[in-house]
Design a protein around this motif. Structure first.
Motif, PDB file in Angstrom:
ATOM      1  N   GLY A 114      46.525  49.273  49.405  1.00 52.42           N
ATOM      2  CA  GLY A 114      45.636  48.358  50.907  1.00 52.42           C
ATOM      3  C   GLY A 114      44.643  48.063  49.830  1.00 52.42           C
ATOM      4  O   GLY A 114      43.070  47.146  49.786  1.00 52.42           O
ATOM      5  N   PHE A 115      43.812  49.219  49.573  1.00 50.53           N
ATOM      6  CA  PHE A 115      42.587  49.769  49.056  1.00 50.53           C
ATOM      7  C   PHE A 115      41.965  48.997  47.586  1.00 50.53           C
ATOM      8  O   PHE A 115      41.208  48.594  46.943  1.00 50.53           O
ATOM      9  N   MET A 116      43.506  49.045  46.570  1.00 49.06           N
ATOM     10  CA  MET A 116      43.581  48.141  45.410  1.00 49.06           C
ATOM     11  C   MET A 116      43.368  46.566  45.328  1.00 49.06           C
ATOM     12  O   MET A 116      42.503  46.378  45.040  1.00 49.06           O
ATOM     13  N   VAL A 117      43.671  46.309  46.761  1.00 49.14           N
ATOM     14  CA  VAL A 117      43.326  44.812  47.390  1.00 49.14           C
ATOM     15  C   VAL A 117      42.329  44.453  47.400  1.00 49.14           C
ATOM     16  O   VAL A 117      41.618  43.672  47.348  1.00 49.14           O
ATOM     17  N   CYS A 118      41.567  45.780  48.355  1.00 47.15           N
ATOM     18  CA  CYS A 118      39.996  45.063  48.758  1.00 47.15           C
ATOM     19  C   CYS A 118      38.948  45.587  47.552  1.00 47.15           C
ATOM     20  O   CYS A 118      38.782  44.855  47.372  1.00 47.15           O
ATOM     21  N   ILE A 119      39.364  46.111  46.851  1.00 46.99           N
ATOM     22  CA  ILE A 119      38.543  46.069  46.044  1.00 46.99           C
ATOM     23  C   ILE A 119      38.576  44.909  44.843  1.00 46.99           C
ATOM     24  O   ILE A 119      37.608  44.790  44.398  1.00 46.99           O
ATOM     25  N   SER A 120      40.274  44.585  44.671  1.00 48.15           N
ATOM     26  CA  SER A 120      39.876  42.966  44.063  1.00 48.15           C
ATOM     27  C   SER A 120      39.744  41.654  44.694  1.00 48.15           C
ATOM     28  O   SER A 120      39.438  41.317  43.740  1.00 48.15           O
ATOM     29  N   LEU A 179      53.571  41.272  48.377  1.00 47.81           N
ATOM     30  CA  LEU A 179      51.949  40.614  48.720  1.00 47.81           C
ATOM     31  C   LEU A 179      51.378  40.551  47.772  1.00 47.81           C
ATOM     32  O   LEU A 179      49.926  39.374  47.841  1.00 47.81           O
ATOM     33  N   PRO A 180      50.875  42.088  47.636  1.00 45.99           N
ATOM     34  CA  PRO A 180      49.377  41.887  46.880  1.00 45.99           C
ATOM     35  C   PRO A 180      49.322  41.637  45.626  1.00 45.99           C
ATOM     36  O   PRO A 180      48.401  41.329  44.920  1.00 45.99           O
ATOM     37  N   LEU A 181      50.346  41.929  45.089  1.00 48.03           N
ATOM     38  CA  LEU A 181      50.793  40.485  43.609  1.00 48.03           C
ATOM     39  C   LEU A 181      50.731  39.825  43.561  1.00 48.03           C
ATOM     40  O   LEU A 181      49.722  39.063  42.681  1.00 48.03           O
ATOM     41  N   PHE A 186      46.059  36.155  41.887  1.00 48.88           N
ATOM     42  CA  PHE A 186      44.751  35.312  42.048  1.00 48.88           C
ATOM     43  C   PHE A 186      42.984  35.352  41.798  1.00 48.88           C
ATOM     44  O   PHE A 186      43.038  34.997  41.430  1.00 48.88           O
ATOM     45  N   PHE A 187      43.214  36.450  42.146  1.00 49.86           N
ATOM     46  CA  PHE A 187      42.228  37.084  42.391  1.00 49.86           C
ATOM     47  C   PHE A 187      41.399  37.353  40.493  1.00 49.86           C
ATOM     48  O   PHE A 187      40.393  37.240  40.181  1.00 49.86           O
ATOM     49  N   LEU A 188      42.754  37.984  39.369  1.00 41.79           N
ATOM     50  CA  LEU A 188      41.928  37.649  38.291  1.00 41.79           C
ATOM     51  C   LEU A 188      41.910  35.866  37.884  1.00 41.79           C
ATOM     52  O   LEU A 188      41.000  36.376  36.793  1.00 41.79           O
ATOM     53  N   VAL A 189      42.818  35.434  37.924  1.00 46.21           N
ATOM     54  CA  VAL A 189      42.708  33.933  37.144  1.00 46.21           C
ATOM     55  C   VAL A 189      41.219  33.463  37.772  1.00 46.21           C
ATOM     56  O   VAL A 189      40.482  32.497  36.846  1.00 46.21           O
ATOM     57  N   GLY A 190      41.370  33.748  39.426  1.00 44.59           N
ATOM     58  CA  GLY A 190      40.398  32.733  40.249  1.00 44.59           C
ATOM     59  C   GLY A 190      38.598  33.890  39.084  1.00 44.59           C
ATOM     60  O   GLY A 190      37.940  32.749  39.746  1.00 44.59           O
ATOM     61  N   THR A 191      38.963  34.821  39.363  1.00 35.98           N
ATOM     62  CA  THR A 191      37.615  35.136  38.832  1.00 35.98           C
ATOM     63  C   THR A 191      37.090  35.131  37.586  1.00 35.98           C
ATOM     64  O   THR A 191      36.181  34.529  36.483  1.00 35.98           O
ATOM     65  N   LEU A 192      37.921  34.789  36.177  1.00 37.81           N
ATOM     66  CA  LEU A 192      37.932  34.256  34.881  1.00 37.81           C
ATOM     67  C   LEU A 192      37.165  32.879  34.694  1.00 37.81           C
ATOM     68  O   LEU A 192      36.755  32.408  34.043  1.00 37.81           O
ATOM     69  N   LYS A 193      37.777  31.620  36.016  1.00 43.36           N
ATOM     70  CA  LYS A 193      37.917  31.190  35.839  1.00 43.36           C
ATOM     71  C   LYS A 193      35.769  30.382  36.052  1.00 43.36           C
ATOM     72  O   LYS A 193      35.207  28.899  35.738  1.00 43.36           O
ATOM     73  N   LEU A 218      47.438  45.525  35.700  1.00 42.12           N
ATOM     74  CA  LEU A 218      48.463  46.717  35.024  1.00 42.12           C
ATOM     75  C   LEU A 218      48.669  47.739  36.051  1.00 42.12           C
ATOM     76  O   LEU A 218      50.642  47.905  36.352  1.00 42.12           O
ATOM     77  N   ILE A 219      48.129  48.043  36.816  1.00 44.79           N
ATOM     78  CA  ILE A 219      48.988  49.481  37.967  1.00 44.79           C
ATOM     79  C   ILE A 219      49.881  48.953  39.055  1.00 44.79           C
ATOM     80  O   ILE A 219      50.851  49.867  38.612  1.00 44.79           O
ATOM     81  N   TYR A 220      49.437  48.255  39.315  1.00 45.73           N
ATOM     82  CA  TYR A 220      50.759  47.398  40.232  1.00 45.73           C
ATOM     83  C   TYR A 220      52.280  47.346  39.223  1.00 45.73           C
ATOM     84  O   TYR A 220      53.284  46.915  40.130  1.00 45.73           O
ATOM     85  N   THR A 221      51.386  46.366  38.138  1.00 43.52           N
ATOM     86  CA  THR A 221      53.478  46.199  37.757  1.00 43.52           C
ATOM     87  C   THR A 221      53.658  46.678  37.362  1.00 43.52           C
ATOM     88  O   THR A 221      54.927  46.981  37.539  1.00 43.52           O
ATOM     89  N   LEU A 222      53.245  47.864  36.499  1.00 44.32           N
ATOM     90  CA  LEU A 222      54.179  49.039  35.581  1.00 44.32           C
ATOM     91  C   LEU A 222      54.370  49.928  37.090  1.00 44.32           C
ATOM     92  O   LEU A 222      55.238  50.440  36.129  1.00 44.32           O
TER      93      LEU A 222
END
Length: 302
Positions: A114-120, A179-181, A186-193, A218-222
């Motif tokens: 949950g806090f990883m989602v908040c940070i992103s 759900l967080p994945l 989305f947060f990464l792609v939206g930020t890059l754009k 990466l942490i979440y995926t791996l």
């Protein structure tokens, strides 16, 4: 994950799936996978000995960064506290066999997600909605959100405590963890754009924001995705080696989360990020300046 037990007294291999959805401990048949118990025990002690002092030090260091206009460290502190809960559970599990340890461990795991989602989310809003973020962000709002995140894991822990049907628990586990994945992506792609349009954010801050979002994904995926695969795929459950590695990867997440602290501090890491991301930011800024010049020329012509 369900615990995998071996009846050592009779030396007969048996699959006793307990009522506790547990990836904290894993026992294997010594005849078929002889080195696994020693390997896992050594890795767990490395995680404990390295994770506990580093996490405590990181909490103290990040706490000094908390200001009225600096919200991100609040979420990172709570993330580190959830990691500390996991590390304490892994340590106590070495000496005490107790269901409460299982519940507390998974409570810490889900709180950390949950806090990883908040940070992103916070990093995403800083780039995509800078004005809204500047005037709406405050410590009180972030603390309220932290309280919500600490409460939400009860949705999974309480069914464990009351021994709800296995498939109901696994469904909750998969939904909560899947759900967080898409959110992280989305947060990464939206930020890059939106990077080129964020004029008020310094270049070094942009690099750190992108680095944090990439690290979270990466942490979440791996480290977390293998546990989700274990819950979804029957063949994965029957593969004891995959079960062992998925459990071990989940325990490594507290160490991986320490990288958050590295990327919020200014210093040597900025030079590394500048060399890695400089070309991308320069290209975006040049494109943005080119677009602005074209717009200005059109206005002058009109």
């Amino acid at each position: 994950m369900e615990d995998f037990y071996i009846n050592n007294a009779s030396m007969d291999t048996s699959y006793n799936y307990s009522s506790i959805n547990d990836s904290l401990d894993y026992y294997v048949d010594s005849d078929s996978y002889e080195d696994a118990p020693l390997f896992i025990d050594v890795m767990e002690w490395i995680i404990i000995c390295a994770g506990l002092p580093l996490t405590l030090g990181a909490i103290a260091a990040v706490y000094s960064l908390v200001r009225n206009d600096h919200v991100a460290p609040v979420y990172i502190i709570n993330l580190l506290i959830s990691d500390l809960i996991q590390l304490c559970c892994i340590t106590v599990r070495k000496y005490v066999l107790n269901d409460i340890i299982y519940f507390t461990y998974f409570y810490g795991v889900m709180a950390s997600v949950g806090f990883m989602v908040c940070i992103s989310l916070e990093r995403y809003l800083l780039i995509t909605q800078p004005l809204w973020y500047r005037f709406r962000r405050n410590i009180k709002t972030s603390l309220k959100l932290c309280v919500v995140v600490w409460i939400l894991p009860l949705v999974y822990v309480l069914p464990l405590y009351f021994d709800v049907d296995f498939y109901v628990r696994e469904t909750i586990f998969v939904v909560v963890f899947l759900l967080p994945l898409p959110l992280f992506i989305f947060f990464l792609v939206g930020t890059l754009k939106a990077l080129s349009a964020a004029r008020s954010v310094p270049a070094d801050e942009k690099r750190r924001i992108v680095a944090i979002l990439i690290v979270v994904l990466l942490i979440y995926t791996l480290l977390f995705l293998p546990s989700i695969i274990w819950s979804l795929v029957v063949e994965a459950r029957e593969n004891r080696i995959f079960h062992t590695m998925a459990s071990l990867l989940l325990k490594l997440s507290p160490l991986a989360d320490l990288t958050m602290y590295v990327f919020i501090r200014k210093g040597i890491i900025d030079k590394l990020l500048a060399s890695m991301c400089g070309k991308m930011f320069n290209k975006q800024e040049m494109n943005s300046m080119s677009n602005d010049n074209m717009s200005a020329s059109c206005n002058e012509t009109i």
